[in-house]
Design a protein around this motif. Structure first.
Motif, PDB file in Angstrom:
ATOM      1  N   THR A  77      86.914  18.749 102.143  1.00  0.00           N
ATOM      2  CA  THR A  77      88.125  19.760 101.694  1.00  0.00           C
ATOM      3  C   THR A  77      87.592  19.958 100.142  1.00  0.00           C
ATOM      4  OG1 THR A  77      89.466  18.529 103.143  1.00  0.00           O
ATOM      5  CG2 THR A  77      90.660  19.928 101.508  1.00  0.00           C
ATOM      6  N   ILE A  78      87.223  18.782  99.274  1.00  0.00           N
ATOM      7  CA  ILE A  78      87.018  18.924  97.868  1.00  0.00           C
ATOM      8  C   ILE A  78      86.039  20.009  97.676  1.00  0.00           C
ATOM      9  CG2 ILE A  78      86.133  17.872  95.948  1.00  0.00           C
ATOM     10  CD1 ILE A  78      88.983  16.982  96.920  1.00  0.00           C
ATOM     11  N   CYS A  79      84.470  19.959  98.424  1.00  0.00           N
ATOM     12  CA  CYS A  79      83.780  20.988  98.449  1.00  0.00           C
ATOM     13  C   CYS A  79      84.320  22.361  98.658  1.00  0.00           C
ATOM     14  CB  CYS A  79      82.712  20.632  99.309  1.00  0.00           C
ATOM     15  SG  CYS A  79      81.694  19.153  99.114  1.00  0.00           S
ATOM     16  N   LEU A  80      85.207  22.297 100.019  1.00  0.00           N
ATOM     17  CA  LEU A  80      85.647  23.825 100.157  1.00  0.00           C
ATOM     18  C   LEU A  80      86.474  24.284  98.710  1.00  0.00           C
ATOM     19  CD1 LEU A  80      84.990  25.231 102.487  1.00  0.00           C
ATOM     20  CD2 LEU A  80      87.116  23.790 103.624  1.00  0.00           C
ATOM     21  N   ALA A  81      87.344  23.258  98.471  1.00  0.00           N
ATOM     22  CA  ALA A  81      88.113  23.912  97.284  1.00  0.00           C
ATOM     23  C   ALA A  81      87.239  24.194  96.001  1.00  0.00           C
ATOM     24  CB  ALA A  81      88.796  22.748  96.696  1.00  0.00           C
ATOM     25  N   GLY A 140      84.565  17.130  85.557  1.00  0.00           N
ATOM     26  CA  GLY A 140      85.607  18.304  85.200  1.00  0.00           C
ATOM     27  C   GLY A 140      86.737  18.193  85.939  1.00  0.00           C
ATOM     28  N   ASP A 141      87.412  19.431  85.906  1.00  0.00           N
ATOM     29  CA  ASP A 141      88.456  19.453  86.635  1.00  0.00           C
ATOM     30  C   ASP A 141      88.185  18.905  88.073  1.00  0.00           C
ATOM     31  OD1 ASP A 141      86.495  21.228  87.024  1.00  0.00           O
ATOM     32  OD2 ASP A 141      87.926  23.169  87.612  1.00  0.00           O
ATOM     33  N   PHE A 142      89.201  18.766  88.832  1.00  0.00           N
ATOM     34  CA  PHE A 142      88.899  18.075  90.184  1.00  0.00           C
ATOM     35  C   PHE A 142      88.551  16.376  90.053  1.00  0.00           C
ATOM     36  CE2 PHE A 142      88.190  22.339  91.091  1.00  0.00           C
ATOM     37  CZ  PHE A 142      88.666  22.594  92.450  1.00  0.00           C
ATOM     38  N   SER A 143      88.481  16.022  88.826  1.00  0.00           N
ATOM     39  CA  SER A 143      88.374  14.604  88.661  1.00  0.00           C
ATOM     40  C   SER A 143      89.651  13.861  89.350  1.00  0.00           C
ATOM     41  CB  SER A 143      87.926  14.259  87.557  1.00  0.00           C
ATOM     42  OG  SER A 143      88.719  15.164  86.338  1.00  0.00           O
ATOM     43  N   TYR A 144      90.644  14.673  89.309  1.00  0.00           N
ATOM     44  CA  TYR A 144      92.001  14.093  89.991  1.00  0.00           C
ATOM     45  C   TYR A 144      91.888  13.753  91.458  1.00  0.00           C
ATOM     46  CZ  TYR A 144      94.961  15.410  86.176  1.00  0.00           C
ATOM     47  OH  TYR A 144      95.443  15.383  84.987  1.00  0.00           O
ATOM     48  N   PHE A 145      90.826  14.375  92.121  1.00  0.00           N
ATOM     49  CA  PHE A 145      90.923  14.359  93.717  1.00  0.00           C
ATOM     50  C   PHE A 145      89.862  13.849  94.345  1.00  0.00           C
ATOM     51  CE2 PHE A 145      92.019  18.900  91.880  1.00  0.00           C
ATOM     52  CZ  PHE A 145      93.355  18.530  91.449  1.00  0.00           C
ATOM     53  N   ALA A 146      88.863  13.587  93.465  1.00  0.00           N
ATOM     54  CA  ALA A 146      87.822  13.051  94.248  1.00  0.00           C
ATOM     55  C   ALA A 146      86.811  12.366  93.160  1.00  0.00           C
ATOM     56  CB  ALA A 146      87.006  13.965  95.149  1.00  0.00           C
ATOM     57  N   ASP A 147      85.870  11.712  93.652  1.00  0.00           N
ATOM     58  CA  ASP A 147      85.023  10.839  92.859  1.00  0.00           C
ATOM     59  C   ASP A 147      83.452  10.894  93.933  1.00  0.00           C
ATOM     60  OD1 ASP A 147      83.502   9.496  91.256  1.00  0.00           O
ATOM     61  OD2 ASP A 147      84.950   7.818  91.187  1.00  0.00           O
ATOM     62  N   ALA A 148      83.280  11.869  94.425  1.00  0.00           N
ATOM     63  CA  ALA A 148      82.095  11.986  95.516  1.00  0.00           C
ATOM     64  C   ALA A 148      80.738  11.839  95.081  1.00  0.00           C
ATOM     65  CB  ALA A 148      82.085  13.300  96.348  1.00  0.00           C
ATOM     66  N   ASN A 171      97.814  23.427 103.849  1.00  0.00           N
ATOM     67  CA  ASN A 171      99.327  23.595 104.131  1.00  0.00           C
ATOM     68  C   ASN A 171      99.676  22.597 105.035  1.00  0.00           C
ATOM     69  OD1 ASN A 171     100.768  26.147 103.273  1.00  0.00           O
ATOM     70  ND2 ASN A 171      98.825  27.335 103.994  1.00  0.00           N
ATOM     71  N   GLU A 172      98.743  21.800 105.303  1.00  0.00           N
ATOM     72  CA  GLU A 172      99.216  20.441 106.059  1.00  0.00           C
ATOM     73  C   GLU A 172     100.100  19.656 105.133  1.00  0.00           C
ATOM     74  OE1 GLU A 172      96.042  18.153 107.854  1.00  0.00           O
ATOM     75  OE2 GLU A 172      95.875  19.905 109.492  1.00  0.00           O
ATOM     76  N   PRO A 173     100.904  18.612 105.820  1.00  0.00           N
ATOM     77  CA  PRO A 173     101.458  17.751 105.065  1.00  0.00           C
ATOM     78  C   PRO A 173     100.840  16.969 104.030  1.00  0.00           C
ATOM     79  CG  PRO A 173     101.791  17.379 107.342  1.00  0.00           C
ATOM     80  CD  PRO A 173     101.002  18.442 107.231  1.00  0.00           C
ATOM     81  N   ILE A 174     101.160  16.991 102.748  1.00  0.00           N
ATOM     82  CA  ILE A 174     100.354  16.322 101.574  1.00  0.00           C
ATOM     83  C   ILE A 174     100.487  14.919 101.741  1.00  0.00           C
ATOM     84  CG2 ILE A 174     100.074  16.379  99.416  1.00  0.00           C
ATOM     85  CD1 ILE A 174     101.617  18.949  98.954  1.00  0.00           C
ATOM     86  N   ALA A 175      99.257  14.239 101.757  1.00  0.00           N
ATOM     87  CA  ALA A 175      99.236  12.737 101.901  1.00  0.00           C
ATOM     88  C   ALA A 175      99.822  12.172 100.254  1.00  0.00           C
ATOM     89  CB  ALA A 175      97.753  12.272 101.685  1.00  0.00           C
ATOM     90  N   PRO A 176     100.427  11.309 100.355  1.00  0.00           N
ATOM     91  CA  PRO A 176     101.141  10.910  98.825  1.00  0.00           C
ATOM     92  C   PRO A 176     100.018  10.565  97.841  1.00  0.00           C
ATOM     93  CG  PRO A 176     101.483   9.273 100.801  1.00  0.00           C
ATOM     94  CD  PRO A 176     100.757  10.422 101.311  1.00  0.00           C
ATOM     95  N   ASP A 177     100.368  10.764  96.780  1.00  0.00           N
ATOM     96  CA  ASP A 177      99.240  10.399  95.635  1.00  0.00           C
ATOM     97  C   ASP A 177      99.225   8.869  95.636  1.00  0.00           C
ATOM     98  OD1 ASP A 177      99.910  12.892  94.956  1.00  0.00           O
ATOM     99  OD2 ASP A 177     100.429  12.303  92.863  1.00  0.00           O
ATOM    100  N   LEU A 214      98.629  17.564  93.437  1.00  0.00           N
ATOM    101  CA  LEU A 214      97.752  18.545  92.312  1.00  0.00           C
ATOM    102  C   LEU A 214      96.776  19.440  92.826  1.00  0.00           C
ATOM    103  CD1 LEU A 214      97.460  16.270  89.065  1.00  0.00           C
ATOM    104  CD2 LEU A 214      99.224  18.270  89.734  1.00  0.00           C
ATOM    105  N   LEU A 215      96.127  19.019  93.883  1.00  0.00           N
ATOM    106  CA  LEU A 215      95.236  19.943  94.452  1.00  0.00           C
ATOM    107  C   LEU A 215      95.756  21.237  95.148  1.00  0.00           C
ATOM    108  CD1 LEU A 215      92.107  20.316  95.194  1.00  0.00           C
ATOM    109  CD2 LEU A 215      92.444  19.452  97.153  1.00  0.00           C
ATOM    110  N   VAL A 216      96.695  20.938  95.837  1.00  0.00           N
ATOM    111  CA  VAL A 216      97.797  21.930  96.103  1.00  0.00           C
ATOM    112  C   VAL A 216      98.105  23.053  95.086  1.00  0.00           C
ATOM    113  CG1 VAL A 216      99.914  22.515  97.237  1.00  0.00           C
ATOM    114  CG2 VAL A 216      98.325  20.716  98.371  1.00  0.00           C
ATOM    115  N   ALA A 217      98.645  22.199  94.082  1.00  0.00           N
ATOM    116  CA  ALA A 217      98.992  22.715  92.788  1.00  0.00           C
ATOM    117  C   ALA A 217      98.020  23.842  92.348  1.00  0.00           C
ATOM    118  CB  ALA A 217      99.481  21.842  91.822  1.00  0.00           C
TER     119      ALA A 217
END
Lengths: 191, 191
Positions: free
Chosen positions: A5-9, A28-36, A85-91, B98-101
């Motif tokens: 998903t991160i790649c897609l994003a 960069g940006d996206f450091s919030y979401f992954a660390d791949a 659009n799927e239910p968001i996993a908790p932070d 935040l990814l959704v945001a």
DNA sequence: GGACACATGTAATCGGTTACATGATTAC
DNA sequence: GTAATCATGTAACCGATTACATGTGTCC
């Protein structure tokens, strides 16, 4: 958030290579979401290509290795939207620092002081990095996108708040570490 | 923080069973540090026992399965301190929200509204849970420990700050989602 | 009668990291 | 000459999750 998903994003923001995706994901940006790492990104891209969610074009550049530039397809964009659009996993918030803090009385004031120092330095460094994205300005994309900017500002706010709080409350933790030290020794010896 | 260290840390607070360790790790205090399942806890405990960092006593209770109550040993306590004195890994903050945001313009205002709502509800629920630890009072331990209390208060502060910020800035993100929607459609159609 | 809490444990699987392999270019 | 950056990719490994297996007591 899985690497797929991160790649897609990231590709939804513009064409890039696997190499650059990794940089986005940890700098960069996206450091919030992954660390791949490469080991997960390259296979993910190959899979996305097989699923026809992305396409590749190879850019030969003299002297350097061939750049494989990936683009998201319409199907890929649809898949991203579906995923978002799927239910968001908790932070997720995992703090090794707080684990150290909890054992302050066992570790003593020197250790706690250095832990706080390191922790605050880390937050400051992260903040600086985030600020750089926003202030980039001239670069062609992300910092100008209002939604990205909103997310970055949210992140910056959280970091500043943490720093303020630590500034104002670190002394208390240091005292706990100092005072509790004796207790800890006593209780450890008593057992 | 790996499950091994988490087990050691929880056992340093008092004797318990694998079953209860899991509850601590995802409900109680310590929910900051881990989120371990039986499949990782039981093997970790077995390993710790083999390393003589913990001991076990079996408490037979009529009708229920045997409880295996683990205690940390002196060597275990030393190992925990050693682990906590190592350089601290940076805090991890992963936010699917935040990814959704970031993709607000692509997802539209309804989705963003519901995402914000869900996100805030999540934070409120987490905060309630943390407050419960502090307010426990009568129970025999954690909430009274000053270092734990410090960590809990830090967590509570962060959560409250986030909620305040979201309250004050959600409208802006919703506007971005509304305004950007047309752009996103146009740009998607244009490609 | 069914769901849930208590309680322990194993096996299959998975997602990801680390380390390795390769190789040219540029900057110090 | 040596380290770093660019650039792609694979193989071994690891930590952890999921699902399964087992069994009793209690609450609705």
């Amino acid at each position: 958030m899985n690497v797929r998903t991160i790649c897609l994003a990231i590709l939804a923001m513009g064409d890039t290579t696997g190499y650059e995706i990794r940089k986005h994901s940890l700098e960069g940006d996206f450091s919030y979401f992954a660390d791949a790492s490469y080991g997960s990104i390259y296979p993910a891209l190959a899979r996305l290509q097989a699923e026809e969610l992305v396409t590749v074009r190879e850019e030969a550049q003299p002297g350097k290795p061939v750049r494989k530039v990936y683009s998201i397809t319409e199907a890929g964009r649809a898949e991203l939207i579906r995923a978002l659009n799927e239910p968001i996993a908790p932070d997720v918030f995992r703090s090794p620092f707080l684990l150290v803090a909890v054992f302050a009385p066992l570790l003593g004031p020197q250790r706690i002081r250095s832990a706080i120092e390191a922790h605050m330095a880390q937050i400051r460094a992260d903040r600086k990095q985030l600020e750089a994205i926003c202030a980039d300005g001239d670069s062609h994309a992300q910092g100008d996108d209002p939604a990205t900017r909103w997310a970055v500002e949210y992140g910056l706010h959280c970091m500043s708040m943490k720093l303020d709080y630590l500034e104002q409350n670190r002394a208390r933790l240091e005292e706990i570490a100092a005072g509790g030290g004796e207790n800890a020794s006593r209780s450890a010896a008593a057992e």
